[in-house]
Design an enzyme around this catalytic site. Structure first.
Site, PDB file in Angstrom:
ATOM      1  N   HIS A 242       0.822  -1.199   0.065  1.00 39.64           N
ATOM      2  CA  HIS A 242       0.159   0.027   0.077  1.00 39.64           C
ATOM      3  C   HIS A 242       0.803   1.331  -0.027  1.00 39.64           C
ATOM      4  O   HIS A 242       0.344   2.349  -0.229  1.00 39.64           O
ATOM      5  CB  HIS A 242      -1.076   0.024   1.041  1.00 39.64           C
ATOM      6  CG  HIS A 242      -0.452   0.424   2.455  1.00 39.64           C
ATOM      7  ND1 HIS A 242      -0.098  -0.699   3.403  1.00 39.64           N
ATOM      8  CD2 HIS A 242      -0.232   1.671   2.949  1.00 39.64           C
ATOM      9  CE1 HIS A 242       0.201  -0.059   4.499  1.00 39.64           C
ATOM     10  NE2 HIS A 242       0.292   1.463   4.303  1.00 39.64           N
TER      11      HIS A 242
ATOM     12  N   ASP B  29      -0.132  -7.522   1.561  1.00 40.39           N
ATOM     13  CA  ASP B  29       0.210  -6.208   1.545  1.00 40.39           C
ATOM     14  C   ASP B  29       1.874  -6.310   1.415  1.00 40.39           C
ATOM     15  O   ASP B  29       2.561  -5.956   2.680  1.00 40.39           O
ATOM     16  CB  ASP B  29      -0.068  -5.651   2.787  1.00 40.39           C
ATOM     17  CG  ASP B  29      -0.008  -4.035   2.650  1.00 40.39           C
ATOM     18  OD1 ASP B  29       0.339  -3.491   1.649  1.00 40.39           O
ATOM     19  OD2 ASP B  29      -0.240  -3.182   3.617  1.00 40.39           O
TER      20      ASP B  29
ATOM     21  N   GLN C  81       0.769   5.875  11.494  1.00 44.20           N
ATOM     22  CA  GLN C  81       0.845   6.089   9.847  1.00 44.20           C
ATOM     23  C   GLN C  81       2.356   6.480   9.850  1.00 44.20           C
ATOM     24  O   GLN C  81       2.904   7.180  10.492  1.00 44.20           O
ATOM     25  CB  GLN C  81       0.162   7.369   9.359  1.00 44.20           C
ATOM     26  CG  GLN C  81      -1.185   7.328   8.906  1.00 44.20           C
ATOM     27  CD  GLN C  81      -2.119   6.055   9.988  1.00 44.20           C
ATOM     28  OE1 GLN C  81      -2.102   6.377  10.923  1.00 44.20           O
ATOM     29  NE2 GLN C  81      -2.838   5.123   9.032  1.00 44.20           N
ATOM     30  N   GLY C  82       2.851   5.967   8.658  1.00 43.57           N
ATOM     31  CA  GLY C  82       4.198   6.144   8.304  1.00 43.57           C
ATOM     32  C   GLY C  82       5.233   5.114   8.779  1.00 43.57           C
ATOM     33  O   GLY C  82       6.553   4.921   8.448  1.00 43.57           O
ATOM     34  N   ASP C  83       4.503   4.189   9.378  1.00 42.28           N
ATOM     35  CA  ASP C  83       5.606   2.875  10.140  1.00 42.28           C
ATOM     36  C   ASP C  83       5.145   1.799   9.163  1.00 42.28           C
ATOM     37  O   ASP C  83       6.032   0.772   9.308  1.00 42.28           O
ATOM     38  CB  ASP C  83       5.110   2.699  11.495  1.00 42.28           C
ATOM     39  CG  ASP C  83       5.393   3.716  12.387  1.00 42.28           C
ATOM     40  OD1 ASP C  83       6.635   4.192  12.372  1.00 42.28           O
ATOM     41  OD2 ASP C  83       4.713   3.707  13.466  1.00 42.28           O
ATOM     42  N   SER C  84       4.180   1.927   8.284  1.00 43.75           N
ATOM     43  CA  SER C  84       4.067   0.750   7.357  1.00 43.75           C
ATOM     44  C   SER C  84       5.328   0.275   6.662  1.00 43.75           C
ATOM     45  O   SER C  84       6.044   1.323   6.322  1.00 43.75           O
ATOM     46  CB  SER C  84       2.854   1.083   6.357  1.00 43.75           C
ATOM     47  OG  SER C  84       1.782   1.410   7.139  1.00 43.75           O
TER      48      SER C  84
HETATM   49  N1  ARG Z   1      -1.071   1.859   7.282  1.00 47.80           N
HETATM   50  C1  ARG Z   1      -0.302   2.897   7.969  1.00 47.80           C
HETATM   51  C2  ARG Z   1       0.855   3.267   7.248  1.00 47.80           C
HETATM   52  O1  ARG Z   1       0.759   3.415   5.903  1.00 47.80           O
HETATM   53  C3  ARG Z   1      -0.181   2.426   9.445  1.00 47.80           C
HETATM   54  C4  ARG Z   1       0.147   1.025   9.758  1.00 47.80           C
HETATM   55  C5  ARG Z   1       0.024   0.581  11.042  1.00 47.80           C
HETATM   56  N2  ARG Z   1      -1.242   1.050  11.958  1.00 47.80           N
HETATM   57  C6  ARG Z   1      -1.254   0.784  13.042  1.00 47.80           C
HETATM   58  N3  ARG Z   1      -2.100   1.223  13.642  1.00 47.80           N
HETATM   59  N4  ARG Z   1      -0.656  -0.247  13.529  1.00 47.80           N
HETATM   60  O2  ARG Z   1       1.799   3.507   7.610  1.00 47.80           O
END
Ligand code: ARG
Length: 262
Positions: free
Chosen positions: A74, A120, A215-218
């Site tokens: 993603h 993903d 967000q940003g850890d993905s």
């Molecule tokens: N999808 C988000 C990203 O693009 C965050 C992923 C993790 N989110 C969470 N609440 N564990 O960075």
């Protein structure tokens, strides 16, 4: 989230000991928490990379070998040209990374079919090989055994993602520990009931939220205590919310696709 963490620590003052007071004062003045409620990383996980688009951090990444970075599919959903992408490595601070241009990338062909965020995973190839440096740049290892996620185990995740939901993005790498949850456990069962979990995903976190990726850890690596790759940060509803743990890509399930595309 920082706020509720503080509130918890102040509630701890009910004991009204001197130690408690000092701790409470300390915790309320310590700057920023986490990934969400984690700590600043003091040692560089050598496999940790920052995926950047026009030199802006967008996601985490994992070094597989000197030409190959693993991330979440993603993160590449905007279909940016590879020339817009680079990978930063070798520094706890985002502004100190060494950047390598991306030559091409492959997104899992079944990414997001049928279930949101299914499969993903994506593999990036660098235009020039990484220079490995002991203790700061190097490949991640894989756990020796395959199988299901290690339920109940405490794993660690690091990233330059937001310190709280909708909050600020740090220049420093943060890290936290989360527990692998079964789909029917509190923290994961809501997603499960909603039909949002596939077998390429698993949850890790705590029933009460507390600490989480954001967000940003993905795309960042979820590793065990031997620094072996177990998952990559994928999604979650909000960040660190009670009943809503983080969801990670089950890399073991996707191992053959990853290997074939390295
Ligand atoms: N999808 C988000 C990203 O693009 C965050 C992923 C993790 N989110 C969470 N609440 N564990 O960075």
């Amino acid at each position: 989230m920082a706020w509720s963490w503080r509130r918890t620590s102040w509630r701890g003052l009910a004991g009204v000991t001197l130690v408690g007071t000092l701790l409470g004062l300390l915790s309320s003045t310590v700057p920023a928490h986490a990934i969400v409620n984690g700590t600043k990383a003091t040692r560089m996980p050598p496999y940790m990379a920052s995926l950047q688009e026009y030199r802006r951090h967008i996601c985490g990444g994992v070094i597989l070998d000197d030409r190959t970075i693993l991330t979440a599919a993603h993160c590449l959903q905007r279909q940016s040209p590879p020339s817009a992408l680079s990978v930063g490595v070798g520094s706890l601070r985002l502004d100190g990374t060494t950047n390598y241009p991306v030559e091409k990338y492959v997104v899992h062909p079944q990414y997001s079919m049928f279930v949101e965020y299914n499969n993903d995973v994506a593999v990036l190839k660098l235009a020039t090989p990484l220079t490995f440096k002991p203790g700061s740049v190097g490949p991640v290892s894989w756990p020796p055994s395959s199988g299901q996620p290690p339920y109940g185990q405490i794993l660690s995740i690091a990233g330059w993602g937001l310190l709280s939901e909708g909050g600020s993005a740090p220049n420093d790498l943060y890290t936290t520990n989360v527990m692998v949850l079964r789909n029917d456990e509190e923290g994961c069962s809501n997603y499960s009931r909603e039909g949002r979990l596939s077998d390429t995903m698993f949850c890790a976190g705590y029933p009460d939220g507390h600490t989480d990726a954001c967000q940003g850890d993905s795309g960042g690596a979820l590793v065990n205590r031997y620094n072996e790759l177990v998952g990559i940060a994928s999604w979650g509803q909000g960040c660190a919310l009670p009943g809503r743990a983080g969801v990670y890509t089950n890399v073991n399930k996707l191992y053959s696709w990853i290997k074939a595309n390295m």
